[in-house]
Design a protein around this motif. Structure first.
Motif, PDB file in Angstrom:
ATOM      1  N   VAL A   5      88.058  -9.928 -28.273  1.00 45.39           N
ATOM      2  CA  VAL A   5      86.932 -10.864 -28.415  1.00 45.39           C
ATOM      3  C   VAL A   5      87.349 -12.074 -29.258  1.00 45.39           C
ATOM      4  CG1 VAL A   5      84.660 -11.209 -29.501  1.00 45.39           C
ATOM      5  CG2 VAL A   5      85.063  -9.224 -28.023  1.00 45.39           C
ATOM      6  N   MET A  25      87.273 -15.811 -27.756  1.00 47.10           N
ATOM      7  CA  MET A  25      86.409 -16.842 -28.350  1.00 47.10           C
ATOM      8  C   MET A  25      87.213 -18.078 -28.784  1.00 47.10           C
ATOM      9  SD  MET A  25      83.452 -15.703 -27.794  1.00 47.10           S
ATOM     10  CE  MET A  25      82.458 -16.979 -28.595  1.00 47.10           C
ATOM     11  N   GLY A  51      80.121 -14.472 -29.330  1.00 45.87           N
ATOM     12  CA  GLY A  51      80.920 -13.251 -29.399  1.00 45.87           C
ATOM     13  C   GLY A  51      80.631 -12.460 -30.652  1.00 45.87           C
ATOM     14  N   THR A  66      80.615 -16.963 -33.303  1.00 42.98           N
ATOM     15  CA  THR A  66      81.294 -15.668 -33.358  1.00 42.98           C
ATOM     16  C   THR A  66      80.946 -14.951 -34.659  1.00 42.98           C
ATOM     17  OG1 THR A  66      83.119 -16.677 -32.117  1.00 42.98           O
ATOM     18  CG2 THR A  66      83.534 -14.517 -33.113  1.00 42.98           C
TER      19      THR A  66
END
Length: 243
Positions: free
Chosen positions: A136, A140, A149, A169
């Motif tokens: 992730v 991102m 995210g 994020t």
């Protein structure tokens, strides 16, 4: 010799009766669960080293679907064998060479295309755990198609470019995670303050070890339960805010 980076005690896991179903998307298998109403919002869940069939991950998929998102967990290992708790720790570095969380771009694109074209998704978030948390963080930084995210205890470690996130994020960590020291978390926070141009959040949950956030309710220890539930609410709040 590195400390075992992603393994947490899977112990005796309770079985989990899933709410979703499996689909084939091009060369990938995936587990999908949809909410009871129609929506153009979706979330991709990136599994940890135990793979896309692990009950804890399917539980998270179903949980997010219950909050109104078309939720999908593709097999990022592309049919190869996930790590299992009976594998030998000495083999882990070799296994990791063939399962690189920074090499998920092609699979992410395949699933994004499916969500947009087959499911009508317009906004797509991504959440990942451990191995998936690293994936992730990577995505991102690379793929602007992800609206937001959430990385659970997984970070890109060795790149100076790892702070230029493209979209909001959220990083979730356990205070007692033996794989990510508090020093690393403070460094991440410091650098994001300097370089990051989008909303971000870092949160450390007291007393929690690696792998804490994906436990199913019946597998939680009473002391940990409030923190696990808080991390879960925080994850969902972040997704709801941006996706």
């Amino acid at each position: 010799q590195m400390a075992d980076p992603f393994l947490y005690n899977t112990g005796e896991r309770s079985h989990y009766g899933c709410l979703g179903h499996e689909v084939q998307i091009e060369y990938l298998k995936a587990y999908v669960c949809r909410p009871s109403f129609s929506t153009d919002k979706a979330v991709i869940v990136v599994h940890d080293v135990f793979g896309w069939q692990f009950p804890d991950i399917r539980y998270i998929v179903d949980l997010l679907a219950g909050h109104g998102y078309i939720t999908i967990c593709p097999d990022f290992f592309k049919g190869t064998k996930p790590w299992t708790s009976t594998d030998h720790w000495a083999d882990f570095p070799d296994w990791m060479k063939n399962h690189d969380p920074m090499k998920v771009d092609k699979e992410a694109d395949v699933v994004l295309k499916y969500l947009k074209e087959q499911c009508g998704a317009k906004k797509i978030g991504i959440v990942g755990f451990s191995w998936g948390g690293m994936a992730v963080h990577h995505l991102m930084l690379k793929n602007p198609q992800f609206t937001a995210g959430v990385s659970h205890y997984g970070i890109v470690r060795d790149s100076e470019e790892r702070y230029s996130l493209l979209n909001p994020t959220f990083f979730i960590f356990g205070e007692k995670d033996h794989t990510i020291s508090l020093d690393q978390i403070f460094l991440l926070e410091d650098k994001l303050k300097q370089y990051c141009k989008v909303p971000y959040k870092i949160k450390v949950y007291p007393g929690q070890v690696h792998g804490f956030a994906q436990l199913k309710p019946e597998d939680m220890r009473p002391d940990d339960k409030p923190y696990i539930e808080e991390a879960r609410r925080d994850m969902i709040d972040w997704i709801k805010m941006f996706v």
